[in-house]
Design a protein around this motif. Structure first.
Motif, PDB file in Angstrom:
ATOM      1  N   GLY A  37      13.354  27.557 -31.958  1.00  0.00           N
ATOM      2  CA  GLY A  37      13.154  26.324 -32.749  1.00  0.00           C
ATOM      3  C   GLY A  37      13.433  24.968 -31.983  1.00  0.00           C
ATOM      4  O   GLY A  37      14.147  25.020 -31.107  1.00  0.00           O
ATOM      5  N   LEU A  38      12.515  23.877 -32.307  1.00  0.00           N
ATOM      6  CA  LEU A  38      12.681  22.674 -31.842  1.00  0.00           C
ATOM      7  C   LEU A  38      12.620  21.728 -32.739  1.00  0.00           C
ATOM      8  O   LEU A  38      11.528  21.937 -33.686  1.00  0.00           O
ATOM      9  N   ALA A  39      13.187  20.571 -32.887  1.00  0.00           N
ATOM     10  CA  ALA A  39      12.686  19.497 -33.656  1.00  0.00           C
ATOM     11  C   ALA A  39      11.466  18.883 -33.246  1.00  0.00           C
ATOM     12  O   ALA A  39      10.895  19.027 -32.243  1.00  0.00           O
ATOM     13  N   LYS A  40      10.614  18.464 -34.424  1.00  0.00           N
ATOM     14  CA  LYS A  40       9.103  17.855 -34.051  1.00  0.00           C
ATOM     15  C   LYS A  40       9.031  16.998 -33.094  1.00  0.00           C
ATOM     16  O   LYS A  40      10.130  15.946 -32.895  1.00  0.00           O
ATOM     17  N   GLY A  41       8.044  17.274 -32.023  1.00  0.00           N
ATOM     18  CA  GLY A  41       8.108  16.262 -30.963  1.00  0.00           C
ATOM     19  C   GLY A  41       9.087  16.525 -29.704  1.00  0.00           C
ATOM     20  O   GLY A  41       8.777  16.122 -28.612  1.00  0.00           O
ATOM     21  N   ALA A  42      10.059  17.184 -29.901  1.00  0.00           N
ATOM     22  CA  ALA A  42      11.052  17.124 -28.865  1.00  0.00           C
ATOM     23  C   ALA A  42      10.471  18.245 -27.755  1.00  0.00           C
ATOM     24  O   ALA A  42       9.705  19.156 -28.372  1.00  0.00           O
ATOM     25  N   VAL A  43      11.235  18.386 -26.612  1.00  0.00           N
ATOM     26  CA  VAL A  43      10.459  19.255 -25.574  1.00  0.00           C
ATOM     27  C   VAL A  43      11.952  19.930 -25.037  1.00  0.00           C
ATOM     28  O   VAL A  43      12.590  19.066 -24.388  1.00  0.00           O
ATOM     29  N   ARG A  44      12.122  20.938 -24.946  1.00  0.00           N
ATOM     30  CA  ARG A  44      13.293  21.716 -24.529  1.00  0.00           C
ATOM     31  C   ARG A  44      12.429  23.011 -23.840  1.00  0.00           C
ATOM     32  O   ARG A  44      12.031  23.833 -24.654  1.00  0.00           O
ATOM     33  N   VAL A  45      12.945  23.475 -22.521  1.00  0.00           N
ATOM     34  CA  VAL A  45      12.497  24.597 -22.178  1.00  0.00           C
ATOM     35  C   VAL A  45      13.742  25.550 -21.922  1.00  0.00           C
ATOM     36  O   VAL A  45      14.644  25.296 -21.043  1.00  0.00           O
ATOM     37  N   LEU A  46      13.689  26.705 -22.306  1.00  0.00           N
ATOM     38  CA  LEU A  46      14.662  27.747 -22.164  1.00  0.00           C
ATOM     39  C   LEU A  46      14.368  29.114 -21.501  1.00  0.00           C
ATOM     40  O   LEU A  46      13.226  29.334 -21.122  1.00  0.00           O
ATOM     41  N   GLU A  47      15.365  29.355 -20.773  1.00  0.00           N
ATOM     42  CA  GLU A  47      15.101  30.910 -20.021  1.00  0.00           C
ATOM     43  C   GLU A  47      14.592  31.833 -20.962  1.00  0.00           C
ATOM     44  O   GLU A  47      15.003  31.717 -22.422  1.00  0.00           O
ATOM     45  N   LEU A  82       8.011  19.038 -16.258  1.00  0.00           N
ATOM     46  CA  LEU A  82       7.872  18.233 -17.334  1.00  0.00           C
ATOM     47  C   LEU A  82       8.496  17.996 -18.622  1.00  0.00           C
ATOM     48  O   LEU A  82       8.654  17.156 -19.172  1.00  0.00           O
ATOM     49  N   ALA A  83       9.316  19.220 -18.851  1.00  0.00           N
ATOM     50  CA  ALA A  83      10.084  18.883 -19.918  1.00  0.00           C
ATOM     51  C   ALA A  83      11.501  17.984 -19.646  1.00  0.00           C
ATOM     52  O   ALA A  83      11.581  17.284 -20.452  1.00  0.00           O
ATOM     53  N   ALA A  84      11.905  17.973 -18.407  1.00  0.00           N
ATOM     54  CA  ALA A  84      12.776  16.724 -18.270  1.00  0.00           C
ATOM     55  C   ALA A  84      12.059  15.520 -18.140  1.00  0.00           C
ATOM     56  O   ALA A  84      12.804  14.592 -18.468  1.00  0.00           O
ATOM     57  N   GLN A  85      10.748  15.335 -17.759  1.00  0.00           N
ATOM     58  CA  GLN A  85      10.193  14.017 -17.894  1.00  0.00           C
ATOM     59  C   GLN A  85       9.659  13.565 -19.099  1.00  0.00           C
ATOM     60  O   GLN A  85       9.666  12.526 -19.506  1.00  0.00           O
ATOM     61  N   HIS A  86       9.465  14.564 -19.953  1.00  0.00           N
ATOM     62  CA  HIS A  86       8.853  14.227 -21.344  1.00  0.00           C
ATOM     63  C   HIS A  86       9.692  14.808 -22.334  1.00  0.00           C
ATOM     64  O   HIS A  86       9.264  15.374 -23.363  1.00  0.00           O
ATOM     65  N   ALA A  87      11.004  14.662 -22.355  1.00  0.00           N
ATOM     66  CA  ALA A  87      11.796  15.505 -23.464  1.00  0.00           C
ATOM     67  C   ALA A  87      11.478  15.100 -24.760  1.00  0.00           C
ATOM     68  O   ALA A  87      11.753  15.942 -25.741  1.00  0.00           O
ATOM     69  N   ASP A  88      11.115  13.912 -25.013  1.00  0.00           N
ATOM     70  CA  ASP A  88      10.922  13.408 -26.405  1.00  0.00           C
ATOM     71  C   ASP A  88       9.442  13.182 -26.620  1.00  0.00           C
ATOM     72  O   ASP A  88       9.274  12.497 -27.779  1.00  0.00           O
ATOM     73  N   ASP A  89       8.610  13.723 -25.800  1.00  0.00           N
ATOM     74  CA  ASP A  89       7.035  13.414 -26.139  1.00  0.00           C
ATOM     75  C   ASP A  89       6.319  14.731 -26.010  1.00  0.00           C
ATOM     76  O   ASP A  89       5.885  14.751 -24.705  1.00  0.00           O
ATOM     77  N   ARG A  90       6.428  15.625 -26.868  1.00  0.00           N
ATOM     78  CA  ARG A  90       5.593  16.778 -26.901  1.00  0.00           C
ATOM     79  C   ARG A  90       4.167  16.626 -26.200  1.00  0.00           C
ATOM     80  O   ARG A  90       3.672  17.631 -25.584  1.00  0.00           O
ATOM     81  N   GLN A  91       3.713  15.560 -26.866  1.00  0.00           N
ATOM     82  CA  GLN A  91       2.025  15.834 -26.525  1.00  0.00           C
ATOM     83  C   GLN A  91       1.815  15.215 -24.926  1.00  0.00           C
ATOM     84  O   GLN A  91       0.821  15.965 -24.477  1.00  0.00           O
TER      85      GLN A  91
END
Length: 179
Positions: free
Chosen positions: A11-21, A153-162
């Protein structure tokens, strides 16, 4: 059903980006969700597939399970909405060739754990979902390249999923073309 799902792994908050193993429980979550979708959709669906990065072993992913529902040719949107809404899926619009009719499943407000992409079975988007997943499953070099890009990209766009999603398109297109 979701009591055993650890929100640290799903799960993720709407719009957030986080990449897990890659998490070994993601396929089980798909199976649990699909086991509720099949009987509810009945003749509306021809196939239900686990797609996206959580469907690829050893691939880092956003902890949101992507499900492609291959719809029968005569299925109407109103029927899909009427069927999925009581199961907790919220209709989020027609994403056209970029994902079909999108439904999201949340465990709390604005905290998404699954996306259902309802598309016509066999149409180009359906085929792209399966081709891309299967390419990543079978091609370690493609999987590594995609993993590296996703993490960057997750590091660059952590709060911009689009922005994160858009920035992946050129590599996805390249990998789908067989390059």
């Amino acid at each position: 059903m979701h009591a055993e799902w650890s929100e640290a792994q799903l799960g993720l908050a709407k719009g957030a980006v986080r990449v897990l193993e890659s998490q070994p429980g993601w396929p089980k979550v798909f199976e649990q969700l699909a086991s509720r979708l099949w009987p509810a959709l009945g003749d509306l669906a021809v196939a239900i597939e686990h797609v996206g990065s959580t469907a690829v072993p050893d691939l880092p992913a956003k902890p949101i399970v992507d499900i492609a529902v291959g719809l029968a040719a005569d299925t109407q949107l109103v029927d899909v909405i009427t069927t999925l809404t009581p199961l907790g899926y919220e209709f989020r619009g027609d994403k056209h060739q970029d994902g079909g009719w999108l439904f999201v499943y949340s465990t709390r407000p604005l905290y998404r754990v699954a996306h259902v992409h309802a598309v016509r079975h066999g149409d180009p988007q359906w085929r792209r979902y399966l081709m891309f997943r299967d390419r990543l499953r079978s091609d370690p070099a493609a999987r590594r390249a995609y993993a590296q890009l996703k993490c960057q990209l997750a590091a660059q766009h952590a709060d911009d999923r689009q922005a994160y999603t858009s920035a992946k398109n050129s590599l996805i297109t390249k990998l789908l073309s067989g390059a």
